[in-house]
Motif scaffolding. Structure first.
Motif, PDB file in Angstrom:
ATOM      1  N   ARG A 161       0.928  -1.170   0.180  1.00  0.00           N
ATOM      2  CA  ARG A 161      -0.097  -0.035  -0.033  1.00  0.00           C
ATOM      3  C   ARG A 161       0.923   1.251  -0.064  1.00  0.00           C
ATOM      4  NH1 ARG A 161      -4.525  -2.129   4.559  1.00  0.00           N
ATOM      5  NH2 ARG A 161      -5.521  -3.365   2.922  1.00  0.00           N
ATOM      6  N   ARG A 162       2.216   1.282   0.531  1.00  0.00           N
ATOM      7  CA  ARG A 162       2.854   2.347   0.578  1.00  0.00           C
ATOM      8  C   ARG A 162       3.722   2.595  -0.795  1.00  0.00           C
ATOM      9  NH1 ARG A 162       3.779   0.592   6.317  1.00  0.00           N
ATOM     10  NH2 ARG A 162       5.739  -0.151   5.459  1.00  0.00           N
ATOM     11  N   LEU A 163       3.605   1.366  -1.691  1.00  0.00           N
ATOM     12  CA  LEU A 163       4.443   1.452  -2.770  1.00  0.00           C
ATOM     13  C   LEU A 163       3.637   1.775  -4.111  1.00  0.00           C
ATOM     14  CD1 LEU A 163       6.892  -1.838  -2.277  1.00  0.00           C
ATOM     15  CD2 LEU A 163       7.331   0.504  -1.864  1.00  0.00           C
ATOM     16  N   SER A 164       4.152   2.638  -4.784  1.00  0.00           N
ATOM     17  CA  SER A 164       3.251   2.918  -6.237  1.00  0.00           C
ATOM     18  C   SER A 164       3.634   1.725  -7.073  1.00  0.00           C
ATOM     19  CB  SER A 164       3.753   4.383  -6.599  1.00  0.00           C
ATOM     20  OG  SER A 164       3.148   4.682  -7.976  1.00  0.00           O
ATOM     21  N   GLY A 165       2.716   1.522  -7.791  1.00  0.00           N
ATOM     22  CA  GLY A 165       2.866   0.624  -8.803  1.00  0.00           C
ATOM     23  C   GLY A 165       3.740   1.117 -10.273  1.00  0.00           C
ATOM     24  N   SER A 166       3.994   2.297 -10.162  1.00  0.00           N
ATOM     25  CA  SER A 166       4.834   3.098 -11.012  1.00  0.00           C
ATOM     26  C   SER A 166       6.270   2.275 -11.313  1.00  0.00           C
ATOM     27  CB  SER A 166       5.127   4.345 -10.826  1.00  0.00           C
ATOM     28  OG  SER A 166       5.560   4.824  -9.593  1.00  0.00           O
ATOM     29  N   TYR A 167       6.656   1.791 -10.200  1.00  0.00           N
ATOM     30  CA  TYR A 167       8.102   1.396 -10.228  1.00  0.00           C
ATOM     31  C   TYR A 167       8.060  -0.080 -11.355  1.00  0.00           C
ATOM     32  CZ  TYR A 167       9.370   3.846  -5.862  1.00  0.00           C
ATOM     33  OH  TYR A 167       9.578   4.628  -4.907  1.00  0.00           O
ATOM     34  N   GLU A 168       7.089  -0.697 -11.075  1.00  0.00           N
ATOM     35  CA  GLU A 168       6.860  -1.972 -12.031  1.00  0.00           C
ATOM     36  C   GLU A 168       6.509  -1.591 -13.365  1.00  0.00           C
ATOM     37  OE1 GLU A 168       5.574  -1.677  -8.981  1.00  0.00           O
ATOM     38  OE2 GLU A 168       5.697  -3.675  -7.908  1.00  0.00           O
ATOM     39  N   ASP A 169       5.536  -0.474 -13.378  1.00  0.00           N
ATOM     40  CA  ASP A 169       5.330   0.130 -14.865  1.00  0.00           C
ATOM     41  C   ASP A 169       6.645   0.430 -15.574  1.00  0.00           C
ATOM     42  OD1 ASP A 169       2.740  -0.440 -14.496  1.00  0.00           O
ATOM     43  OD2 ASP A 169       2.188   1.449 -13.732  1.00  0.00           O
ATOM     44  N   ALA A 170       7.465   1.158 -14.864  1.00  0.00           N
ATOM     45  CA  ALA A 170       8.790   1.770 -15.461  1.00  0.00           C
ATOM     46  C   ALA A 170       9.535   0.707 -15.865  1.00  0.00           C
ATOM     47  CB  ALA A 170       9.626   2.642 -14.664  1.00  0.00           C
ATOM     48  N   ALA A 172       8.884  -2.291 -16.728  1.00  0.00           N
ATOM     49  CA  ALA A 172       8.126  -2.990 -17.874  1.00  0.00           C
ATOM     50  C   ALA A 172       8.347  -2.157 -19.293  1.00  0.00           C
ATOM     51  CB  ALA A 172       6.777  -3.386 -17.633  1.00  0.00           C
ATOM     52  N   ASP A 173       8.335  -0.702 -18.859  1.00  0.00           N
ATOM     53  CA  ASP A 173       8.413   0.163 -20.035  1.00  0.00           C
ATOM     54  C   ASP A 173      10.105   0.008 -20.651  1.00  0.00           C
ATOM     55  OD1 ASP A 173       6.005   0.971 -20.189  1.00  0.00           O
ATOM     56  OD2 ASP A 173       6.495   2.955 -18.742  1.00  0.00           O
ATOM     57  N   LEU A 174      11.005  -0.314 -19.739  1.00  0.00           N
ATOM     58  CA  LEU A 174      12.232  -0.418 -20.054  1.00  0.00           C
ATOM     59  C   LEU A 174      12.781  -1.962 -20.526  1.00  0.00           C
ATOM     60  CD1 LEU A 174      14.054   1.489 -17.074  1.00  0.00           C
ATOM     61  CD2 LEU A 174      13.928   2.295 -19.552  1.00  0.00           C
ATOM     62  N   GLY A 175      11.659  -2.696 -20.939  1.00  0.00           N
ATOM     63  CA  GLY A 175      11.839  -4.000 -21.469  1.00  0.00           C
ATOM     64  C   GLY A 175      12.187  -5.181 -20.399  1.00  0.00           C
ATOM     65  N   ALA A 176      11.694  -4.975 -19.214  1.00  0.00           N
ATOM     66  CA  ALA A 176      11.811  -6.037 -18.264  1.00  0.00           C
ATOM     67  C   ALA A 176      10.837  -6.704 -18.264  1.00  0.00           C
ATOM     68  CB  ALA A 176      12.096  -5.652 -16.554  1.00  0.00           C
ATOM     69  N   ASP A 177      10.833  -8.187 -18.257  1.00  0.00           N
ATOM     70  CA  ASP A 177       9.690  -9.045 -18.324  1.00  0.00           C
ATOM     71  C   ASP A 177       9.125  -9.317 -16.597  1.00  0.00           C
ATOM     72  OD1 ASP A 177      11.373 -10.918 -16.862  1.00  0.00           O
ATOM     73  OD2 ASP A 177      11.754 -12.200 -18.652  1.00  0.00           O
ATOM     74  N   THR A 178       8.076 -10.096 -16.553  1.00  0.00           N
ATOM     75  CA  THR A 178       7.428  -9.954 -15.182  1.00  0.00           C
ATOM     76  C   THR A 178       8.586 -10.587 -14.202  1.00  0.00           C
ATOM     77  OG1 THR A 178       5.596 -10.374 -16.268  1.00  0.00           O
ATOM     78  CG2 THR A 178       5.578 -11.158 -13.854  1.00  0.00           C
ATOM     79  N   PHE A 179       9.101 -11.617 -14.519  1.00  0.00           N
ATOM     80  CA  PHE A 179      10.207 -12.247 -13.608  1.00  0.00           C
ATOM     81  C   PHE A 179      11.361 -11.316 -13.081  1.00  0.00           C
ATOM     82  CE2 PHE A 179      14.179 -14.488 -12.666  1.00  0.00           C
ATOM     83  CZ  PHE A 179      13.853 -15.058 -11.265  1.00  0.00           C
TER      84      PHE A 179
END
Length: 271
Positions: A161-170, A172-179
């Motif tokens: 709840r204290r972490l923004s989902g923007s970290y994962e979105d960024a 993914a935008d840079l080409g990282a897969d889910t793992f």
């Protein structure tokens, strides 16, 4: 809010009284583990390490300790897996019944232990025994995991709840897969919450007695059950005090570490 001086004094006295009621009995257990008098006369007539030596050489106490450790580790492993997965599902995704899932996960820790124990005993005898699986260490681990999941779930959800989902979105935008995203971004951010939840789950399992009584088979004794069964034996009383003192000390360490790891300051320093 500014409190008057009498109000502050009254609150401090009430807090001191509350802490005294909780911790003085624990302190007495620790002192009595060194009491020379087998009947624990007060004040102690002398101090000795004899009972600690007897406890160390007690095969029953050592076997119960090892059983508690195995049950705690097993329940903690299950709780970490299930609690983390459910926390990510509830916090990161929208789906029908999400609030109901969250409620059902938290509910077991609010139920009376005897109710949980009776329910699990009935379920195990009805479902597992026809399959040839009787009550034993496995059923103890599963029983403990039902409420250990809650502390892991709460810790991970609070961190997410204290972490923004923007970290994962960024990522993914840079080409990282889910793992890669989980390994390099998400896991480092929630790692301290996982450790804190695991420590609390282990401490909760290590101290459990009610659910253990209903889910353990013949010959399975955890340390709390061993203490309870030996309290009425006069010759075992000094050893019981030593084992109880060790149990208190072993419970304090994981709770203290979990409190430090889950504090806001610790969380902020890792984000």
């Amino acid at each position: 809010m500014e409190l008057s001086r009498p109000a502050r004094i009254a609150l401090r006295c009430a807090a001191a009284l509350g802490f005294a009621i909780i911790y003085i009995p624990l302190l007495l257990v620790l002192i009595n583990s060194f009491n020379l008098d087998r009947t624990f006369g007060w004040p102690p007539s002398g101090l000795t390490l004899r009972w600690w030596g007897d406890a160390w050489h007690s095969s029953g106490a050592r076997a119960a300790l090892w059983t508690s450790v195995r049950a705690g580790l097993g329940a903690t492993a299950i709780a970490l897996g299930l609690g983390t997965l459910i926390a990510f599902a509830v916090q990161r995704y929208e789906f029908f019944g999400r609030e109901s899932v969250s409620f059902l996960v938290v509910l077991p820790i609010a139920l009376p232990g005897i109710v949980t124990g009776v329910a699990l005993n009935t379920a195990f005898r009805t479902v597992l025994e026809p399959l040839g699986v009787g009550l034993g260490l496995f059923t103890v681990i599963v029983g403990h995991a039902t409420f250990c999941v809650v502390v892991v779930f709460n810790n991970v959800v609070a961190r997410l709840r204290r972490l923004s989902g923007s970290y994962e979105d960024a990522a993914a935008d840079l080409g990282a897969d889910t793992f890669q995203t989980f390994r390099d971004i998400t896991f480092p951010l929630v790692r301290s919450a996982l450790v804190a939840g695991g420590l609390l789950a282990f401490a909760l399992s290590f101290d459990e007695i009610v659910v253990t009584t209903f889910t353990a088979g013949p010959g399975i004794q955890t340390l709390p059950v061993w203490i309870f069964s030996n309290m009425a034996r006069p010759q075992q009383a000094p050893v019981v005090n030593v084992v109880a003192a060790v149990l208190v000390l072993m419970s304090v360490v994981p709770v203290y570490l979990a409190q430090r790891l889950s504090s806001d300051t610790a969380a902020g320093s890792r984000i």
